[in-house]
Write a protein that holds these residues in place. Sequence first.
Motif, PDB file in Angstrom:
ATOM      1  N   UNK A   1       0.848  -1.195   0.000  1.00 38.01           N
ATOM      2  CA  UNK A   1       0.000   0.000   0.000  1.00 38.01           C
ATOM      3  C   UNK A   1       0.885   1.247   0.000  1.00 38.01           C
ATOM      4  N   UNK A   2       0.480   2.262  -0.777  1.00 33.27           N
ATOM      5  CA  UNK A   2       1.109   3.581  -0.713  1.00 33.27           C
ATOM      6  C   UNK A   2       0.150   4.473   0.079  1.00 33.27           C
ATOM      7  N   UNK A   3       0.351   4.612   1.395  1.00 37.33           N
ATOM      8  CA  UNK A   3      -0.680   5.183   2.276  1.00 37.33           C
ATOM      9  C   UNK A   3      -1.188   6.561   1.882  1.00 37.33           C
ATOM     10  N   UNK A   4      -0.263   7.525   1.663  1.00 36.30           N
ATOM     11  CA  UNK A   4      -0.720   8.884   1.386  1.00 36.30           C
ATOM     12  C   UNK A   4      -1.408   8.982   0.028  1.00 36.30           C
ATOM     13  N   UNK A   5      -0.879   8.292  -0.964  1.00 39.57           N
ATOM     14  CA  UNK A   5      -1.530   8.273  -2.280  1.00 39.57           C
ATOM     15  C   UNK A   5      -2.896   7.600  -2.178  1.00 39.57           C
ATOM     16  N   UNK A   6      -2.972   6.503  -1.428  1.00 43.54           N
ATOM     17  CA  UNK A   6      -4.233   5.770  -1.273  1.00 43.54           C
ATOM     18  C   UNK A   6      -5.311   6.638  -0.635  1.00 43.54           C
ATOM     19  N   UNK A   7      -4.928   7.420   0.395  1.00 44.88           N
ATOM     20  CA  UNK A   7      -5.899   8.295   1.067  1.00 44.88           C
ATOM     21  C   UNK A   7      -6.389   9.382   0.112  1.00 44.88           C
ATOM     22  N   UNK A   8      -5.466  10.002  -0.626  1.00 51.55           N
ATOM     23  CA  UNK A   8      -5.860  11.032  -1.591  1.00 51.55           C
ATOM     24  C   UNK A   8      -6.765  10.476  -2.677  1.00 51.55           C
ATOM     25  N   UNK A   9      -6.414   9.292  -3.201  1.00 54.36           N
ATOM     26  CA  UNK A   9      -7.244   8.642  -4.212  1.00 54.36           C
ATOM     27  C   UNK A   9      -8.618   8.279  -3.651  1.00 54.36           C
ATOM     28  N   UNK A  10      -8.645   7.856  -2.391  1.00 55.21           N
ATOM     29  CA  UNK A  10      -9.911   7.479  -1.754  1.00 55.21           C
ATOM     30  C   UNK A  10     -10.856   8.676  -1.679  1.00 55.21           C
TER      31      UNK A  10
END
Length: 248
Positions: free
Chosen positions: A194-203
């Motif tokens: 998981x790429x946490x910060x990218x995942x949160x922004x994409x979410x």
Amino acid sequence: MFLASFIAGGVDAVVGGGGLIQIPALFALHPEQSAATLFGTNKFASIVGTANATWRYARRVVMPWRSILPATFGALLFSYLGAAAVAWLPKESIRPLILFLLIFAAVYTLKKKNFGQEHQPLLAGHHELFWAFVLGAVIGFYDGFFGPGTGSFLIFLFVRFFGFDFLHASASAKVVNVVTNFAALAYFIPNGHLLPWLAVGMAIANLSGSQAGTWLALKYGNGVIRKVFLLVVGVLILRFAWDTAKML
């Protein structure tokens, strides 16, 4: 990635298939990352938008839970078996079969103008529970093993074999999709894929797109869902045809 996630969230909320947008964008913009990490990031963003769509549908549509819950249980169980099957069955071997099934779904929907326009459930009692479990098991196995077009296949099967209209089929598919995404994340996150910060922004972007897509589906109903369904299935057919041709 935020733009791709917004569009993917909108498409996913209507008929599924957002992965057709998010996954190629992730691979194009982050070629240095492993496939597992990109798939985990995609699933994290997708589950947020899909869960939101499920909640919004549930507030406006009478959800057919007697069909949804057995399908969800079957999908959860067999998605794990599908993932395990990757070790002994090459994915390439099923591409031609999936291409044929997609073409069949598109032709069937085009020929039957009233397909999915009326909500007239065909099953009840034990038959409904049994066949809902079978549907969830088949699609769950496919999602765990391969994945592309899972939402579209779910919608087609709910309409064709359960007598749902497109709106109820789309709402039901979202619940099953949330569970299969959750099952995948249960593997990806603990293993660091998981790429946490990218995942949160994409979410967040996916959630915004989901809001727009769900509003569109609820406002315009079966007509717009049928059109988007055919569009997404058409894109899937082109993709699988291209991938199959490269194998020859």
